[in-house]
Write a protein that holds these residues in place. Structure first.
Motif, short mmCIF file in Angstrom:
data_model
loop_
_atom_site.label_atom_id
_atom_site.label_comp_id
_atom_site.label_asym_id
_atom_site.label_seq_id
_atom_site.Cartn_x
_atom_site.Cartn_y
_atom_site.Cartn_z
N LEU A 10 23.47 -8.20 -26.48
CA LEU A 10 23.75 -8.08 -25.06
C LEU A 10 24.60 -9.25 -24.64
O LEU A 10 24.44 -10.36 -25.14
CB LEU A 10 22.44 -8.16 -24.24
N ASP A 11 25.49 -9.00 -23.67
CA ASP A 11 26.17 -10.18 -23.14
C ASP A 11 25.21 -10.86 -22.17
O ASP A 11 24.16 -10.32 -21.81
CB ASP A 11 27.53 -9.83 -22.52
N VAL A 12 25.54 -12.07 -21.76
CA VAL A 12 24.63 -12.88 -20.95
C VAL A 12 24.29 -12.18 -19.64
O VAL A 12 23.12 -12.15 -19.23
CB VAL A 12 25.23 -14.29 -20.70
N ASP A 13 25.27 -11.60 -18.95
CA ASP A 13 25.00 -10.95 -17.67
C ASP A 13 24.06 -9.76 -17.83
O ASP A 13 23.17 -9.56 -17.01
CB ASP A 13 26.30 -10.51 -16.99
N ASP A 14 24.25 -8.97 -18.88
CA ASP A 14 23.35 -7.84 -19.11
C ASP A 14 21.93 -8.31 -19.43
O ASP A 14 20.94 -7.72 -18.98
CB ASP A 14 23.86 -6.96 -20.26
N ALA A 15 21.83 -9.39 -20.19
CA ALA A 15 20.51 -9.95 -20.52
C ALA A 15 19.82 -10.48 -19.26
O ALA A 15 18.62 -10.25 -19.05
CB ALA A 15 20.63 -11.04 -21.57
N ILE A 16 20.57 -11.16 -18.41
CA ILE A 16 20.00 -11.68 -17.16
C ILE A 16 19.53 -10.53 -16.28
O ILE A 16 18.42 -10.56 -15.73
CB ILE A 16 21.02 -12.57 -16.42
N ARG A 17 20.35 -9.51 -16.16
CA ARG A 17 20.00 -8.34 -15.36
C ARG A 17 18.69 -7.71 -15.88
O ARG A 17 17.79 -7.40 -15.10
CB ARG A 17 21.15 -7.32 -15.41
N ALA A 18 18.60 -7.56 -17.18
CA ALA A 18 17.40 -6.96 -17.78
C ALA A 18 16.17 -7.84 -17.51
O ALA A 18 15.09 -7.33 -17.17
CB ALA A 18 17.60 -6.76 -19.28
N LEU A 19 16.33 -9.15 -17.64
CA LEU A 19 15.21 -10.06 -17.40
C LEU A 19 14.81 -10.10 -15.94
O LEU A 19 13.61 -10.20 -15.62
CB LEU A 19 15.55 -11.47 -17.90
N LEU A 20 15.78 -10.03 -15.03
CA LEU A 20 15.45 -10.02 -13.61
C LEU A 20 14.65 -8.78 -13.22
O LEU A 20 13.90 -8.80 -12.25
CB LEU A 20 16.72 -10.13 -12.76
#
Length: 155
Positions: A10-20
């Motif tokens: 995952l790119d960082v933004d997708d990972a952040i979105r998933a974690l949020l």
């Protein structure tokens, strides 16, 4: 969130979105775990929960050992122990090897309640962590720890 069909990265933004999206669900589920009736009047906080978890999974230990594991001052650990001891949740006994020290353990009358309450979380973590390599487990824990520190710094 199932891992089936996802790309391996995952790119960082997708990972952040998933974690949020994931983190509030995890916290919500944890908060919905009912505190056993016998412990409800104790107003247990996160440090109490960690203290009870250490004693449940690692067995009896001294106040200084608890303080080191909880990453708090021995006086803070002693206050937590005293509070739970007065309520009959913990037992304090003299150390046979050094009579100045006290060994702290979960009171036998409280053990089944605490074991039942905390075991579900341990079973879930075991299910998730066992398939990982030791290095992957370390990275997971290091990442959660780094996240906690970053949130604290930004607060």
């Amino acid at each position: 969130m199932s891992s089936g069909g996802r790309e391996s990265g995952l790119d960082v933004d997708d990972a952040i979105r998933a974690l949020l999206l994931l983190m509030p669900r995890m916290v919500g589920r944890a908060k919905r775990l009912p505190v056993p009736e016998r412990l409800q009047s104790l107003s247990l906080g996160p440090r109490h929960l960690s203290l009870l978890s250490y004693l449940l999974f690692d067995g009896p230990m001294t106040v200084n050992e608890l303080a080191a594991r909880l990453e708090v001052a021995p006086t803070t650990a002693s206050l937590l122990v005293g509070e739970l001891s007065r309520k009959g949740v913990l037992d304090r006994r003299e150390d046979d090897e050094d009579r100045r020290r006290r060994i702290i353990s979960i009171a036998e009358s409280s053990r089944p309640v605490i074991d039942d309450w905390l075991a579900r979380g341990a079973v879930a973590w075991r299910r998730v962590l066992e398939p990982l390599t030791p290095e992957q487990r370390r990275m997971f824990l290091d990442t959660l720890d780094a996240y906690e520190r970053a949130v604290e710094e930004l607060s």
